[in-house]
Design an enzyme around this catalytic site. Sequence first.
Site, short mmCIF file in Angstrom:
data_model
loop_
_atom_site.label_atom_id
_atom_site.label_comp_id
_atom_site.label_asym_id
_atom_site.label_seq_id
_atom_site.Cartn_x
_atom_site.Cartn_y
_atom_site.Cartn_z
CE LYS A 175 -4.14 0.09 0.41
NZ LYS A 175 -5.04 0.02 -0.78
CG HIS A 305 -10.49 -4.82 -3.81
ND1 HIS A 305 -11.51 -4.21 -3.11
CD2 HIS A 305 -9.37 -4.07 -3.58
CE1 HIS A 305 -11.03 -3.13 -2.50
NE2 HIS A 305 -9.75 -3.03 -2.76
#
Length: 402
Positions: A175, A305
């Site tokens: 991330k 996801h």
Amino acid sequence: MKIVNIRATPVTVPLKRPLRWSFGVETSTTRTIVELETDEGLIGVGETRGGDEVVRALALHRELFMGTDPFEVSRIARRFAVFRMTSEQLALVGAAKLAGAAVEMACWDLIGKALGKRCGDLWGGIETERVEFAAYVFYRYASATDIGDGDRPENAADHAEELFDTHGFRDIKFKNGVLTPEEEIRSVRLMRERLGGRLRYLRIDPNAVWSVQTSVRVLNELEEYGLEFCEDPTWGLEGMSLVRERTPVALATNMACVTFEQIPLSVRLRAVDVILGDVHFWGGPSAVLHLAKVCETFNIGLSLHSDRELGISTAAVLHLAASETMVGHTIDTHLLEQADDIITEPFTFHEGRVRVPSGPGLGVTIDRDKLRFYAEHHQRVGESSEFKDTARAGFRARFPKY
Ligand code: MG
């Protein structure tokens, strides 16, 4: 068999440590757990993103599924599908789509239980019993009031190494969009250096925070580190297309293309190489299976996801990944960052893989005590699952330097 009752329970479950991303700092996950009861006494379970708004949407749209045979799951999904095609900006429409995902998931669980078959076998046949995941790496706060070393590249590299050592992962989803691009490039370099040959594929996800110019510069600099793909470097399909034109790095999305109506433009603009299908955003398991066929038609890659889902949706993801051969990239999950779960046998990782449940339907059972505990917690704390990242007080997304 008919659906005669529904229980919808919103829960909020904390994360072990606050996770930084480009929009702020995540501290928990709020989900609605759906239980559909039939006139034969069978109970099917489903889960979706969101809390009180989803519960209101389920009450408002109960005529779409109440009194219907869960075997008519396609009919139920079609009734909810009208909400897939309308604007995402209307909150209640969004909640109705998310509600439909949980209802449909619970119907599949009921069908599996009625037939003694696993969802993955109903969705085409389970090809693998152990589904591989990528390690999900974040810059993390030490606690809600202390950033600790969460603003240093070493923080993420340490996190990656710990996940590899403990759980045997081979790939990383990292991330990004938190530190400056230069510091994030250094984080990637640190991970490659420390993990060496143990690290196979590495992907980054700045959540659309960079400008087109920054995206192109960063991705071209990172090319030597062998990126598998970059998720949503910049905002929108047009922006993604401009970036893709000017970098050899493949682009993925779970932000720019989240509905079927966005696929034709994605294809025309050549903006997306991989779609990360979210079982809730897209409207349920059937929609993800449909998405897989569309991706196959247009030669677009597919992965799944993660959105801080709990055990029920994780089971649905496992059955989808195990049975839909178009899912060609390791999937990611927040599971290891979550403090707890609401199922009786939480999932564990071995060699970076999680076993597909063996029981019928989704194959998971709700832990009633945990469900009650996190429902009460939700009543107390509500859905405030994020706080502003004070470590980035002067940060303005999408300025040219970002
Ligand atoms: Mg993403």
